[in-house]
Motif scaffolding. Sequence first.
Motif, PDB file in Angstrom:
ATOM      1  N   GLU A 198     -16.092 -17.208 -24.666  1.00 23.27           N
ATOM      2  CA  GLU A 198     -15.261 -18.070 -23.825  1.00 23.27           C
ATOM      3  C   GLU A 198     -15.977 -19.387 -23.573  1.00 23.27           C
ATOM      4  O   GLU A 198     -17.195 -19.407 -23.345  1.00 23.27           O
ATOM      5  N   PRO A 199     -15.247 -20.511 -23.595  1.00 19.25           N
ATOM      6  CA  PRO A 199     -15.892 -21.826 -23.477  1.00 19.25           C
ATOM      7  C   PRO A 199     -16.752 -21.986 -22.234  1.00 19.25           C
ATOM      8  O   PRO A 199     -17.760 -22.688 -22.257  1.00 19.25           O
ATOM      9  N   ALA A 200     -16.361 -21.348 -21.112  1.00 23.82           N
ATOM     10  CA  ALA A 200     -17.083 -21.548 -19.860  1.00 23.82           C
ATOM     11  C   ALA A 200     -18.321 -20.671 -19.736  1.00 23.82           C
ATOM     12  O   ALA A 200     -19.090 -20.820 -18.791  1.00 23.82           O
ATOM     13  N   THR A 201     -18.523 -19.751 -20.655  1.00 26.51           N
ATOM     14  CA  THR A 201     -19.684 -18.862 -20.574  1.00 26.51           C
ATOM     15  C   THR A 201     -20.917 -19.529 -21.168  1.00 26.51           C
ATOM     16  O   THR A 201     -20.823 -20.512 -21.908  1.00 26.51           O
ATOM     17  N   CYS A 202     -22.091 -18.944 -20.892  1.00 31.15           N
ATOM     18  CA  CYS A 202     -23.325 -19.520 -21.442  1.00 31.15           C
ATOM     19  C   CYS A 202     -23.310 -19.450 -22.963  1.00 31.15           C
ATOM     20  O   CYS A 202     -23.747 -20.390 -23.638  1.00 31.15           O
ATOM     21  N   ALA A 203     -22.781 -18.356 -23.532  1.00 30.98           N
ATOM     22  CA  ALA A 203     -22.719 -18.236 -24.990  1.00 30.98           C
ATOM     23  C   ALA A 203     -21.713 -19.219 -25.571  1.00 30.98           C
ATOM     24  O   ALA A 203     -21.939 -19.795 -26.641  1.00 30.98           O
ATOM     25  N   GLY A 204     -20.606 -19.407 -24.873  1.00 28.71           N
ATOM     26  CA  GLY A 204     -19.596 -20.346 -25.350  1.00 28.71           C
ATOM     27  C   GLY A 204     -20.109 -21.773 -25.392  1.00 28.71           C
ATOM     28  O   GLY A 204     -19.879 -22.496 -26.371  1.00 28.71           O
ATOM     29  N   MET A 205     -20.848 -22.175 -24.355  1.00 26.15           N
ATOM     30  CA  MET A 205     -21.373 -23.539 -24.327  1.00 26.15           C
ATOM     31  C   MET A 205     -22.506 -23.727 -25.330  1.00 26.15           C
ATOM     32  O   MET A 205     -22.598 -24.760 -25.989  1.00 26.15           O
ATOM     33  N   SER A 206     -23.367 -22.716 -25.477  1.00 26.12           N
ATOM     34  CA  SER A 206     -24.442 -22.808 -26.461  1.00 26.12           C
ATOM     35  C   SER A 206     -23.868 -22.969 -27.867  1.00 26.12           C
ATOM     36  O   SER A 206     -24.355 -23.784 -28.659  1.00 26.12           O
ATOM     37  N   ASP A 207     -22.817 -22.225 -28.162  1.00 22.99           N
ATOM     38  CA  ASP A 207     -22.170 -22.309 -29.471  1.00 22.99           C
ATOM     39  C   ASP A 207     -21.477 -23.652 -29.644  1.00 22.99           C
ATOM     40  O   ASP A 207     -21.601 -24.313 -30.683  1.00 22.99           O
ATOM     41  N   ALA A 208     -20.744 -24.093 -28.613  1.00 24.65           N
ATOM     42  CA  ALA A 208     -19.995 -25.347 -28.702  1.00 24.65           C
ATOM     43  C   ALA A 208     -20.912 -26.543 -28.920  1.00 24.65           C
ATOM     44  O   ALA A 208     -20.561 -27.478 -29.646  1.00 24.65           O
ATOM     45  N   PHE A 209     -22.098 -26.507 -28.312  1.00 23.42           N
ATOM     46  CA  PHE A 209     -23.051 -27.615 -28.459  1.00 23.42           C
ATOM     47  C   PHE A 209     -24.027 -27.396 -29.617  1.00 23.42           C
ATOM     48  O   PHE A 209     -24.983 -28.166 -29.781  1.00 23.42           O
ATOM     49  N   ALA A 210     -23.763 -26.343 -30.425  1.00 19.73           N
ATOM     50  CA  ALA A 210     -24.570 -26.056 -31.622  1.00 19.73           C
ATOM     51  C   ALA A 210     -26.062 -25.998 -31.297  1.00 19.73           C
ATOM     52  O   ALA A 210     -26.892 -26.585 -31.992  1.00 19.73           O
ATOM     53  N   GLU A 211     -26.410 -25.287 -30.223  1.00 14.13           N
ATOM     54  CA  GLU A 211     -27.821 -25.137 -29.855  1.00 14.13           C
ATOM     55  C   GLU A 211     -28.561 -24.417 -30.973  1.00 14.13           C
ATOM     56  O   GLU A 211     -28.132 -23.359 -31.441  1.00 14.13           O
ATOM     57  N   PRO A 212     -29.682 -24.958 -31.448  1.00 14.91           N
ATOM     58  CA  PRO A 212     -30.408 -24.321 -32.559  1.00 14.91           C
ATOM     59  C   PRO A 212     -30.863 -22.906 -32.214  1.00 14.91           C
ATOM     60  O   PRO A 212     -31.281 -22.633 -31.087  1.00 14.91           O
ATOM     61  N   LEU A 213     -30.797 -22.019 -33.205  1.00 10.61           N
ATOM     62  CA  LEU A 213     -31.220 -20.636 -33.019  1.00 10.61           C
ATOM     63  C   LEU A 213     -32.704 -20.431 -33.339  1.00 10.61           C
ATOM     64  O   LEU A 213     -33.350 -19.559 -32.755  1.00 10.61           O
ATOM     65  N   ALA A 214     -33.232 -21.226 -34.262  1.00  8.99           N
ATOM     66  CA  ALA A 214     -34.609 -21.013 -34.729  1.00  8.99           C
ATOM     67  C   ALA A 214     -35.609 -21.155 -33.584  1.00  8.99           C
ATOM     68  O   ALA A 214     -35.505 -22.062 -32.752  1.00  8.99           O
ATOM     69  N   GLY A 215     -36.572 -20.249 -33.551  1.00  5.53           N
ATOM     70  CA  GLY A 215     -37.617 -20.328 -32.543  1.00  5.53           C
ATOM     71  C   GLY A 215     -37.212 -19.803 -31.181  1.00  5.53           C
ATOM     72  O   GLY A 215     -37.804 -20.192 -30.175  1.00  5.53           O
ATOM     73  N   THR A 216     -36.233 -18.886 -31.123  1.00  7.67           N
ATOM     74  CA  THR A 216     -35.771 -18.366 -29.826  1.00  7.67           C
ATOM     75  C   THR A 216     -35.950 -16.858 -29.702  1.00  7.67           C
ATOM     76  O   THR A 216     -35.494 -16.263 -28.733  1.00  7.67           O
ATOM     77  N   ALA A 217     -36.610 -16.226 -30.662  1.00 13.47           N
ATOM     78  CA  ALA A 217     -36.795 -14.773 -30.610  1.00 13.47           C
ATOM     79  C   ALA A 217     -37.882 -14.401 -29.609  1.00 13.47           C
ATOM     80  O   ALA A 217     -38.801 -15.190 -29.332  1.00 13.47           O
ATOM     81  N   ALA A 218     -37.778 -13.194 -29.057  1.00 12.55           N
ATOM     82  CA  ALA A 218     -38.867 -12.661 -28.231  1.00 12.55           C
ATOM     83  C   ALA A 218     -40.136 -12.576 -29.075  1.00 12.55           C
ATOM     84  O   ALA A 218     -40.074 -12.376 -30.290  1.00 12.55           O
ATOM     85  N   VAL A 219     -41.279 -12.766 -28.438  1.00 13.70           N
ATOM     86  CA  VAL A 219     -42.561 -12.743 -29.153  1.00 13.70           C
ATOM     87  C   VAL A 219     -43.222 -11.391 -28.920  1.00 13.70           C
ATOM     88  O   VAL A 219     -43.591 -11.056 -27.794  1.00 13.70           O
ATOM     89  N   ALA A 220     -43.332 -10.595 -29.972  1.00 15.62           N
ATOM     90  CA  ALA A 220     -43.971  -9.274 -29.880  1.00 15.62           C
ATOM     91  C   ALA A 220     -44.243  -8.765 -31.285  1.00 15.62           C
ATOM     92  O   ALA A 220     -43.347  -8.770 -32.125  1.00 15.62           O
TER      93      ALA A 220
END
Length: 311
Positions: free
Chosen positions: A7-29
């Motif tokens: 949904e556009p108003a959700t955090c996932a919706g806004m991250s997708d809409a603004f094409a937030e880069p995925l690289a470098g966002t994984a948990a470190v372990a």
Amino acid sequence: MHHTAAEPATCAGMSDAFAEPLAGTAAVARSWLCLEQRGPWGHNALVQSHLDPELGRALSARGEAHGVRVQLIRHPGRHADTANDPRRRVFLAHTEPGTSWLRETTVTDPADLLDLDFARLAAGHHDDRGHPVTDPLLLVCTNGRRDRCCALLGRELVNELSGRHDGSIWECSHLGGHRFAPAAVLLPSGYTYGRLTAQTADAVLSCAAAGKVVLDNCRGRSSWNRPGQTAELAVREHIGEYLVDALRVTIEATDRIEVAHQDGRRWQVAVRQRELDPPRPSSCGKAAIRPTAFIAETINGLRVPPRNPSQ
């Protein structure tokens, strides 16, 4: 089955809409401990579930002290915590290239996990605990009390995958980055994914079984710090490398990362952290902030020392 967009108003919706880069966002372990825990999970699943909260705190503290990621997992579907079967499955994994492994054991008392040598587990030693698991696992975050995007999108993905990859799909507690929901991690490689679809999940599992990695929707390999994750993915894209253990991050500096290929080639990657516009919440219900992202700016091949013929 049609995949529902965030949904556009959700955090996932806004991250997708603004094409937030995925690289470098994984948990470190580099190592993971995954404990089956049926029933509901709260915001902090390790201390807000039917697991004894003192045990959850102790496992979390030991994991954090040694760099072992502790997750709760459960079978997809109904989450009744039935008391007639006290057995719990436990998966242990180490993600480092060339020495990665995945093993399974069973406990009736999860407190027995405190007997694990977390330092040795973090260093990649399984000490023959349990038995090897040959098929990769995909853990999908459905920790809805943490963020509703994981509840809606993560569970929808699990439902779409129902009847496929039996035994390889598990629900899991918070993985980090719910704004990238559906979020999942593949074990034993530690490659983490965001905005995952059923089709991409199918490809991730089938390629993993063949020793390859899918780069679409990939957030990075948990073996490395976040700049290292970004650099490794950038080199993979640059040279078209898909073999899962072909690359290793050899230098994890703040902004200059060195990546080595198993064939001897090496690259230096300049990575910068940037603030992104516009501000948006990192989680549903939180205040809007400017998120940061790691960007690989340049990739330079390094001269490979000539081999000594006498060696």
